[in-house]
Design a protein around this motif. Structure first.
Motif, PDB file in Angstrom:
ATOM      1  N   TRP A 159       0.722  -1.364   0.077  1.00  0.00           N
ATOM      2  CA  TRP A 159       0.065  -0.336  -0.084  1.00  0.00           C
ATOM      3  C   TRP A 159       0.871   1.755   0.137  1.00  0.00           C
ATOM      4  O   TRP A 159       0.865   2.567  -0.679  1.00  0.00           O
ATOM      5  CB  TRP A 159      -0.834  -0.042   1.091  1.00  0.00           C
ATOM      6  N   HIS A 160       1.398   1.837   0.488  1.00  0.00           N
ATOM      7  CA  HIS A 160       2.670   2.494   0.641  1.00  0.00           C
ATOM      8  C   HIS A 160       3.653   2.408  -0.559  1.00  0.00           C
ATOM      9  O   HIS A 160       3.892   2.972  -0.979  1.00  0.00           O
ATOM     10  CB  HIS A 160       4.339   2.086   1.805  1.00  0.00           C
ATOM     11  N   ASN A 218       0.875   3.630  -3.472  1.00  0.00           N
ATOM     12  CA  ASN A 218       0.944   5.427  -3.279  1.00  0.00           C
ATOM     13  C   ASN A 218       1.989   6.320  -2.846  1.00  0.00           C
ATOM     14  O   ASN A 218       1.718   7.835  -3.371  1.00  0.00           O
ATOM     15  CB  ASN A 218       0.318   5.752  -1.548  1.00  0.00           C
ATOM     16  N   SER A 219       2.993   5.972  -3.164  1.00  0.00           N
ATOM     17  CA  SER A 219       4.086   6.595  -3.866  1.00  0.00           C
ATOM     18  C   SER A 219       4.523   6.575  -4.906  1.00  0.00           C
ATOM     19  O   SER A 219       4.629   7.675  -5.510  1.00  0.00           O
ATOM     20  CB  SER A 219       5.541   6.047  -2.690  1.00  0.00           C
ATOM     21  N   VAL A 226      -4.848   6.808  -7.516  1.00  0.00           N
ATOM     22  CA  VAL A 226      -5.466   5.224  -6.798  1.00  0.00           C
ATOM     23  C   VAL A 226      -6.952   5.946  -6.624  1.00  0.00           C
ATOM     24  O   VAL A 226      -7.722   6.248  -5.353  1.00  0.00           O
ATOM     25  CB  VAL A 226      -4.388   4.778  -5.094  1.00  0.00           C
ATOM     26  N   ALA A 266      -5.088   1.585  -9.656  1.00  0.00           N
ATOM     27  CA  ALA A 266      -3.436   2.788  -9.706  1.00  0.00           C
ATOM     28  C   ALA A 266      -3.158   3.728 -11.166  1.00  0.00           C
ATOM     29  O   ALA A 266      -3.296   2.584 -12.161  1.00  0.00           O
ATOM     30  CB  ALA A 266      -2.178   1.990  -9.762  1.00  0.00           C
TER      31      ALA A 266
END
Length: 66
Positions: free
Chosen positions: A37-38, A41-42, A47, A61
């Motif tokens: 998840w990190h 999102n990075s 998303v 995404a």
């Protein structure tokens, strides 16, 4: 590339769980994850989480070159 055209990579993943993902501490010993998840999102510009009926979810995404 012509003006107004933007190339992106769109990735969608579906699973059977309706649980919405969230950040958690990475498990570097037990191998249970915590990195995805990190990472998404990075890297992603957008998303989206869609809860599917009768169950499951789809996470989409959108990644664009920078």
């Amino acid at each position: 590339m012509p003006c107004g055209i933007r190339r992106v990579l769109k990735v969608a993943v579906t699973d059977a769980s309706t649980e919405v993902p969230g950040a958690r501490a990475p498990d570097t010993v037990g191998g249970t994850g915590g990195f995805g998840w990190h990472l998404i999102n990075s890297l992603a510009d957008q998303v989206q989480i869609r809860i599917d009926q009768p169950g499951g979810k789809t996470i989409t995404a959108v990644l664009a070159p920078h």
